[in-house]
Design a protein around this motif. Sequence first.
Motif, PDB file in Angstrom:
ATOM      1  N   PHE A 146      -6.514 -39.729  76.611  1.00 11.79           N
ATOM      2  CA  PHE A 146      -5.168 -39.300  76.230  1.00 11.79           C
ATOM      3  C   PHE A 146      -5.073 -37.800  75.979  1.00 11.79           C
ATOM      4  CE2 PHE A 146      -4.385 -43.725  74.189  1.00 11.79           C
ATOM      5  CZ  PHE A 146      -4.262 -44.279  75.447  1.00 11.79           C
ATOM      6  N   ASP A 147      -6.212 -37.136  75.840  1.00 16.96           N
ATOM      7  CA  ASP A 147      -6.190 -35.690  75.608  1.00 16.96           C
ATOM      8  C   ASP A 147      -5.471 -34.952  76.734  1.00 16.96           C
ATOM      9  OD1 ASP A 147      -7.602 -36.175  73.327  1.00 16.96           O
ATOM     10  OD2 ASP A 147      -9.465 -35.214  73.980  1.00 16.96           O
ATOM     11  N   VAL A 148      -5.497 -35.519  77.941  1.00 16.74           N
ATOM     12  CA  VAL A 148      -4.906 -34.815  79.082  1.00 16.74           C
ATOM     13  C   VAL A 148      -3.396 -34.638  78.922  1.00 16.74           C
ATOM     14  CG1 VAL A 148      -6.695 -35.568  80.690  1.00 16.74           C
ATOM     15  CG2 VAL A 148      -4.597 -36.936  80.457  1.00 16.74           C
ATOM     16  N   ILE A 149      -2.734 -35.543  78.209  1.00 20.25           N
ATOM     17  CA  ILE A 149      -1.275 -35.486  78.081  1.00 20.25           C
ATOM     18  C   ILE A 149      -0.827 -35.112  76.663  1.00 20.25           C
ATOM     19  CG2 ILE A 149      -0.944 -37.927  77.486  1.00 20.25           C
ATOM     20  CD1 ILE A 149       1.483 -37.919  79.411  1.00 20.25           C
ATOM     21  N   ASN A 150      -1.783 -34.964  75.772  1.00 22.19           N
ATOM     22  CA  ASN A 150      -1.490 -34.608  74.384  1.00 22.19           C
ATOM     23  C   ASN A 150      -1.357 -33.081  74.275  1.00 22.19           C
ATOM     24  OD1 ASN A 150      -1.441 -34.115  71.630  1.00 22.19           O
ATOM     25  ND2 ASN A 150      -3.028 -35.619  71.153  1.00 22.19           N
ATOM     26  N   PRO A 151      -0.165 -32.566  73.985  1.00 26.82           N
ATOM     27  CA  PRO A 151       0.045 -31.106  73.924  1.00 26.82           C
ATOM     28  C   PRO A 151      -0.874 -30.410  72.919  1.00 26.82           C
ATOM     29  CG  PRO A 151       2.148 -32.251  73.921  1.00 26.82           C
ATOM     30  CD  PRO A 151       1.097 -33.299  73.715  1.00 26.82           C
ATOM     31  N   GLU A 152      -1.326 -31.139  71.920  1.00 24.80           N
ATOM     32  CA  GLU A 152      -2.210 -30.544  70.915  1.00 24.80           C
ATOM     33  C   GLU A 152      -3.655 -30.429  71.407  1.00 24.80           C
ATOM     34  OE1 GLU A 152      -1.857 -32.873  67.400  1.00 24.80           O
ATOM     35  OE2 GLU A 152       0.316 -32.628  67.248  1.00 24.80           O
ATOM     36  N   LYS A 153      -3.965 -31.120  72.512  1.00 20.66           N
ATOM     37  CA  LYS A 153      -5.347 -31.154  73.010  1.00 20.66           C
ATOM     38  C   LYS A 153      -5.532 -30.413  74.335  1.00 20.66           C
ATOM     39  CE  LYS A 153      -6.810 -34.256  69.858  1.00 20.66           C
ATOM     40  NZ  LYS A 153      -7.953 -34.074  68.936  1.00 20.66           N
ATOM     41  N   ASN A 154      -4.473 -30.353  75.144  1.00 15.34           N
ATOM     42  CA  ASN A 154      -4.617 -29.813  76.491  1.00 15.34           C
ATOM     43  C   ASN A 154      -3.519 -28.804  76.810  1.00 15.34           C
ATOM     44  OD1 ASN A 154      -5.211 -29.363  79.186  1.00 15.34           O
ATOM     45  ND2 ASN A 154      -4.385 -31.333  79.891  1.00 15.34           N
ATOM     46  N   PRO A 155      -3.860 -27.541  77.012  1.00 17.10           N
ATOM     47  CA  PRO A 155      -2.855 -26.519  77.348  1.00 17.10           C
ATOM     48  C   PRO A 155      -2.135 -26.814  78.665  1.00 17.10           C
ATOM     49  CG  PRO A 155      -4.929 -25.505  76.700  1.00 17.10           C
ATOM     50  CD  PRO A 155      -5.207 -26.962  76.882  1.00 17.10           C
ATOM     51  N   ALA A 156      -2.781 -27.617  79.532  1.00 20.12           N
ATOM     52  CA  ALA A 156      -2.192 -27.920  80.842  1.00 20.12           C
ATOM     53  C   ALA A 156      -1.504 -29.292  80.855  1.00 20.12           C
ATOM     54  CB  ALA A 156      -3.271 -27.860  81.920  1.00 20.12           C
ATOM     55  N   TRP A 157      -1.048 -29.758  79.718  1.00 22.79           N
ATOM     56  CA  TRP A 157      -0.450 -31.086  79.606  1.00 22.79           C
ATOM     57  C   TRP A 157       0.765 -31.269  80.515  1.00 22.79           C
ATOM     58  CZ3 TRP A 157       4.637 -31.393  78.019  1.00 22.79           C
ATOM     59  CH2 TRP A 157       5.182 -30.258  77.410  1.00 22.79           C
ATOM     60  N   GLU A 158       1.462 -30.187  80.858  1.00 21.63           N
ATOM     61  CA  GLU A 158       2.676 -30.277  81.664  1.00 21.63           C
ATOM     62  C   GLU A 158       2.406 -30.838  83.063  1.00 21.63           C
ATOM     63  OE1 GLU A 158       4.653 -26.545  81.728  1.00 21.63           O
ATOM     64  OE2 GLU A 158       5.017 -26.491  79.561  1.00 21.63           O
ATOM     65  N   LYS A 159       1.156 -30.726  83.527  1.00 21.16           N
ATOM     66  CA  LYS A 159       0.807 -31.243  84.850  1.00 21.16           C
ATOM     67  C   LYS A 159       0.882 -32.761  84.918  1.00 21.16           C
ATOM     68  CE  LYS A 159      -2.319 -27.413  86.005  1.00 21.16           C
ATOM     69  NZ  LYS A 159      -3.724 -27.041  86.348  1.00 21.16           N
ATOM     70  N   CYS A 160       0.941 -33.394  83.769  1.00 13.61           N
ATOM     71  CA  CYS A 160       0.973 -34.866  83.714  1.00 13.61           C
ATOM     72  C   CYS A 160       2.356 -35.439  83.995  1.00 13.61           C
ATOM     73  CB  CYS A 160       0.495 -35.353  82.349  1.00 13.61           C
ATOM     74  SG  CYS A 160      -1.234 -35.020  81.999  1.00 13.61           S
ATOM     75  N   TYR A 161       3.321 -34.577  84.324  1.00 13.65           N
ATOM     76  CA  TYR A 161       4.687 -35.046  84.536  1.00 13.65           C
ATOM     77  C   TYR A 161       5.184 -34.697  85.932  1.00 13.65           C
ATOM     78  CZ  TYR A 161       4.796 -35.796  79.506  1.00 13.65           C
ATOM     79  OH  TYR A 161       4.528 -36.231  78.232  1.00 13.65           O
ATOM     80  N   ASP A 162       5.963 -35.617  86.522  1.00  9.90           N
ATOM     81  CA  ASP A 162       6.585 -35.380  87.818  1.00  9.90           C
ATOM     82  C   ASP A 162       7.928 -34.666  87.635  1.00  9.90           C
ATOM     83  OD1 ASP A 162       4.557 -36.522  89.381  1.00  9.90           O
ATOM     84  OD2 ASP A 162       5.327 -38.542  89.009  1.00  9.90           O
TER      85      ASP A 162
END
Length: 381
Positions: A146-162
């Motif tokens: 879940f770190d990939v989509i958690n804004p607190e864990k991943n600066p690149a979280w925006e890539k998880c959205y279409d």
Amino acid sequence: MNRISIRMLVSIILVYITAQKLAAQSRPAEKDLQELMRKFEATGLNVAVVKGGRLVYQHAFGQKDKGSGTNLAMNDLFRIASISKSFSATAIMQLVESGKVSLDTDFGQLIGFRLRNPKFPHTPITLRMVLSHTSSINDSQGYFNFDVINPEKNPAWEKCYDAYEPGKGYAYCNLNFNMAGAVIEKISGERFDRYIQNHILKPLQIKGGYNVDSLDKSLFTTLYEYDTTSRKFSAAPAAYSPRTEEISTYIQGYTTPVFSPTGGMKISVPDLAVYMTMHMNKGKYPGGTIISPESEEIMQTEVPFSDHYGLALMTRNDVIPGKVLKGHTGSAYGLYSIMIFQPEEQFGIVAVTNGCNVDEVNGLNPFLQQVVWSLYRNLLE
């Protein structure tokens, strides 16, 4: 002879006639399936057919393990891949019925971190959207963490959205259901694998589960991935990785992907047929109700923009000519699976192969499609 004895005799005769008829019908079906296995180089195949709420046919074909030459048996377990998603959605519907959650709740409030498509920051992503793959979330950054989509864990979280607005587009996404598994834990207070065991499998009196260490490993069917270049099969032991170390440091409600709610159910084909029959019968089974008819209707009804997807049950008209069917398919580690049923006509078919030489086309494996069509034509039509 009294009336009761006459009734019993008539019943026995009818059962005998039905059995003889089915045996005659099954012979051409088995010949067909054996020919299909040769055509598609299938390692093994287990099938089950349900009619009128009753299991009327089951058979195991081919090998469970190439190395040992062991043949498949009906009680052998398969990791059924994405059919697993329907167990997660069924659990969610139980929690909805209990009043603990709503399908229209903001999913970010449930998962415990902000969940917003950066292109549509004012549009809430709901639980319903997550369960129907209309959330706008994608798997591009992976789905086992879940770190990939958690804004607190991943600066690149925006890539998880279409690029489409949540609720107004569709993209099949495994991360959706791993997160749904975490929400089951947060709402129920039970670890995901135990919740499914206690509230779905045990009531139905079927065996299976998501936790490898809780199952009889001798029953695991070896899965074989096919290489189109070398035209060879190779075993995929990772399918049954116990992940013992990860479970030892488990954080309930966050490290839930360890159990893979999106694809990690291990179950036999006859037991999967029992589960399918419950869905076919509007959530009911001989001992009670798993979910209400209303919840079942929600699961089976296509969500707008969802490409014929409900809540982990899809609608298909390309499996059996002229039939509109409900169910799900799965593919992982070389395995292909299908669980498909017709609620009004009360028939359903489960088929699982542990390896064949053809991939999915539009989410449907051509080998299993032909298997289902043969079983329907020979045993149900």
